[in-house]
Design a protein around this motif. Structure first.
Motif, PDB file in Angstrom:
ATOM      1  N   PHE A   1      41.921  31.861  41.199  1.00 60.43           N
ATOM      2  CA  PHE A   1      43.126  32.600  41.590  1.00 60.43           C
ATOM      3  C   PHE A   1      43.869  33.095  40.358  1.00 60.43           C
ATOM      4  CE2 PHE A   1      47.699  32.683  42.113  1.00 60.43           C
ATOM      5  CZ  PHE A   1      47.888  33.426  43.255  1.00 60.43           C
TER       6      PHE A   1
ATOM      7  N   PHE B   1      42.069  35.881  38.405  1.00 56.69           N
ATOM      8  CA  PHE B   1      42.072  37.135  39.174  1.00 56.69           C
ATOM      9  C   PHE B   1      43.484  37.716  39.233  1.00 56.69           C
ATOM     10  CE2 PHE B   1      41.722  39.868  42.948  1.00 56.69           C
ATOM     11  CZ  PHE B   1      40.644  40.627  42.534  1.00 56.69           C
ATOM     12  N   TYR B   2      44.463  36.841  39.247  1.00 54.57           N
ATOM     13  CA  TYR B   2      45.863  37.284  39.211  1.00 54.57           C
ATOM     14  C   TYR B   2      46.143  38.054  37.917  1.00 54.57           C
ATOM     15  CZ  TYR B   2      50.839  36.621  38.078  1.00 54.57           C
ATOM     16  OH  TYR B   2      52.135  36.813  37.681  1.00 54.57           O
TER      17      TYR B   2
ATOM     18  N   CYS C   1      44.624  41.368  38.077  1.00 51.70           N
ATOM     19  CA  CYS C   1      45.413  42.260  38.944  1.00 51.70           C
ATOM     20  C   CYS C   1      46.651  42.788  38.231  1.00 51.70           C
ATOM     21  CB  CYS C   1      45.881  41.530  40.210  1.00 51.70           C
ATOM     22  SG  CYS C   1      44.568  41.138  41.324  1.00 51.70           S
TER      23      CYS C   1
ATOM     24  N   LEU D   1      36.295  32.537  44.720  1.00 52.91           N
ATOM     25  CA  LEU D   1      36.990  33.812  44.801  1.00 52.91           C
ATOM     26  C   LEU D   1      36.680  34.526  46.124  1.00 52.91           C
ATOM     27  CD1 LEU D   1      38.924  35.253  42.885  1.00 52.91           C
ATOM     28  CD2 LEU D   1      37.014  36.612  42.085  1.00 52.91           C
TER      29      LEU D   1
ATOM     30  N   MET E   1      41.573  36.595  46.836  1.00 56.85           N
ATOM     31  CA  MET E   1      41.848  37.832  46.102  1.00 56.85           C
ATOM     32  C   MET E   1      43.102  38.518  46.639  1.00 56.85           C
ATOM     33  SD  MET E   1      38.304  39.643  45.075  1.00 56.85           S
ATOM     34  CE  MET E   1      37.172  39.337  46.378  1.00 56.85           C
TER      35      MET E   1
ATOM     36  N   ALA F   1      46.053  36.762  45.420  1.00 55.38           N
ATOM     37  CA  ALA F   1      46.331  37.025  43.997  1.00 55.38           C
ATOM     38  C   ALA F   1      46.974  38.400  43.813  1.00 55.38           C
ATOM     39  CB  ALA F   1      45.043  36.924  43.189  1.00 55.38           C
TER      40      ALA F   1
ATOM     41  N   ILE G   1      40.136  45.020  48.632  1.00 56.11           N
ATOM     42  CA  ILE G   1      40.705  43.671  48.744  1.00 56.11           C
ATOM     43  C   ILE G   1      41.458  43.514  50.064  1.00 56.11           C
ATOM     44  CG2 ILE G   1      42.379  42.057  47.788  1.00 56.11           C
ATOM     45  CD1 ILE G   1      41.757  43.122  45.048  1.00 56.11           C
TER      46      ILE G   1
END
Ligand code: PHE
Length: 470
Positions: free
Chosen positions: A50, A53-54, A57, A231, A236, A239, A463
């Motif tokens: 998380f 991936f955060y 992002c 993930l 996703m 995140a 997503i």
């Protein structure tokens, strides 16, 4: 009186300086999202996958969208829907794009309503530490002689008390209304300029303390070990939602703040500072909270209570614990206030412009609406705990009223608003107009443009699809 704006709407307010704009925008971004929501979401979504991936992002989606939003506001010099409309008009595009602004204003209003509920918990902890300070005196740790479970149970204790929850919620909302009613430069800016720097210093100190005394190694491993199998689409989406929530995106807030920025502010550079500061605080919060969670044997997936339950345990062990605990929650209060102020400002600016109302009236009107929804959110922890408003949507089947508002805004409104913003700025708006506003040159400019046109909308759509249906 605020200075007259330099843009289309005469009498539109302005920040008093570039640094005031940066501090206010950082103030909007840094708040409960970083300290309360980020650790809770990271814990509920399994940690490392998380978190990384955060960060992805924030860089690839959040930052380009942030620049797009402040840019729309600065060009429009009006409330969010009117700013989008101005950019559309100047690009010979349909005025209906102003829907981006209207949806955002509505989402900001929804978030404001439950944000002030959590703000109320902060007020409660200020009271708790103040009481403790009087009881145990200055030098000892907080909560002398009390067991860890006892300290943890403070929050469920509060949750069980419906009228106290409602009272604290409304008190926090009232503070927000007070500052927004005072206006851009003398209210909103004041909070940001005086309180944000103090917050940063204290926060850094607490993280360093946590690093030396808690289980720092385990926390770092937990937060930064990337396990690809974890993930999932849902992780996703969580995140992305957290990245937007934390950067105050997709809800008209940054369009509104951009509209008070002057023409000589470099928006590209400013966006970078905002995103950098916000992400640093979120990661610091994780590094302050998780070592304590692991050292005290709490559960990482405890959810919304994580910050409120773990940090007080650390304050118990610290010398001057009750004083530091008190100072910390006062700082969190201010960080939350600089965010709730921006949440209230977006709908207020809209109501004020659209219906020609005074700022004070508009603030009160929006505030009253947020109070009604806030009461329902406060009661969803006790009297209305079994109410599932969105029980028919699988993603939100288990959510009470509070969780439903949080989930719908972060996981639907924000990403959808961001997709529309990217399409608008990347494809619809006049390229020359956009180039003049963004303050980027060369490779940076081209990268940003490619991200806004292709990468962001496509990744977001994918997503969103897998998060909901996957
Ligand atoms: N970014 C704020 C926080 O992290 C919350 C917020 C969301 C503020 C959307 C404005 C708009 O606490």
């Amino acid at each position: 009186m605020a200075a007259a704006g330099s843009g289309a709407t005469s009498g539109h307010e302005n920040w008093s300086s570039r640094s005031a704009f940066i501090l206010a925008a950082v103030g909007s971004a840094v708040g409960l999202g970083n300290m309360w929501r980020f650790p809770a979401e990271a814990g509920e979504n399994g940690g490392g996958a998380f978190v990384l991936f955060y960060i992805f992002c924030v860089l690839l989606i959040g930052l380009p969208v942030l620049l797009s939003e402040v840019l729309i506001g600065r060009h429009g010099q009006a409330s969010a829907p009117d700013s989008v409309r101005k950019v559309a008009e100047d690009s010979n595009a349909s005025k209906s794009w102003s829907l981006i602004g209207s949806l955002g204003v509505f989402a900001a209003f929804l978030i404001l309503s439950f944000y002030c509920v959590v703000g109320g918990w902060v007020v409660y902890y200020i009271g708790v530490f103040l009481g403790d300070l009087f009881q145990t005196g200055l030098t000892g740790g907080a909560f002398e002689g009390r067991a860890a479970e006892d300290i943890e149970s403070l929050l469920p204790g509060l949750f069980g008390n419906g009228s106290l929850m409602v009272g604290l919620n409304l008190a926090f909302l009232a503070a927000t209304i007070f500052f927004v009613a005072r206006g851009v430069s003398s209210g909103i800016e004041w909070v940001a300029v005086y309180l944000m720097p103090m917050f940063f210093l204290l926060f850094l100190g607490i993280t360093i303390y946590g690093a030396f005394t808690g289980n720092f190694g385990e926390a770092v491993g937990y937060l930064f070990t990337f396990d690809f199998s974890k993930l999932t689409g849902e992780v996703m989406l969580a995140a992305v939602g957290q990245a937007f929530f934390s950067l105050s995106l997709g809800v008209a807030g940054m369009i509104t703040y951009g509209s008070y920025a002057s023409r000589n502010t470099n928006l590209g550079e400013t966006s970078g500072i905002i995103a950098g500061a916000d992400t640093a605080v979120a990661l610091l919060a994780g590094l302050a909270i998780f070592p304590i969670v692991f050292a005290a044997g709490l559960s990482a997936s405890a959810g919304p209570g994580l910050m409120f339950q773990s940090l007080p345990i650390a304050f118990q062990a610290m010398p001057f614990g009750s004083l530091i605990g008190l100072a910390f929650f006062i700082m969190v209060f201010f960080a939350a206030l600089t965010s709730s102020v921006s949440l209230l400002e977006a709908p207020t600016a809209f109501v004020k412009d659209r219906f020609g109302m005074s700022r004070a009236m508009a603030t009160l009107l929006v505030g009253a609406g947020a109070a009604v929804l806030g009461v329902l959110s406060s009661l969803s922890f006790n009297d209305m705990a079994d109410f599932r408003p969105l029980g028919f949507i699988p993603l939100f089947a288990e959510a009470n009223f509070f969780d439903a508002l949080d989930g719908v805004t972060a996981k639907l409104f924000m990403p959808i608003g961001a997709i529309m913003t990217c399409i608008f700025v990347g494809w619809v708006a006049d390229a020359k107009l956009i180039d003049d506003e963004n303050g980027l040159d060369g490779v940076l400019h081209q990268t940003w443009r490619a991200l806004v046109r292709y990468v962001c909308p496509i990744i977001l759509a994918v997503i969103l699809f897998f998060g909901i249906f996957g």
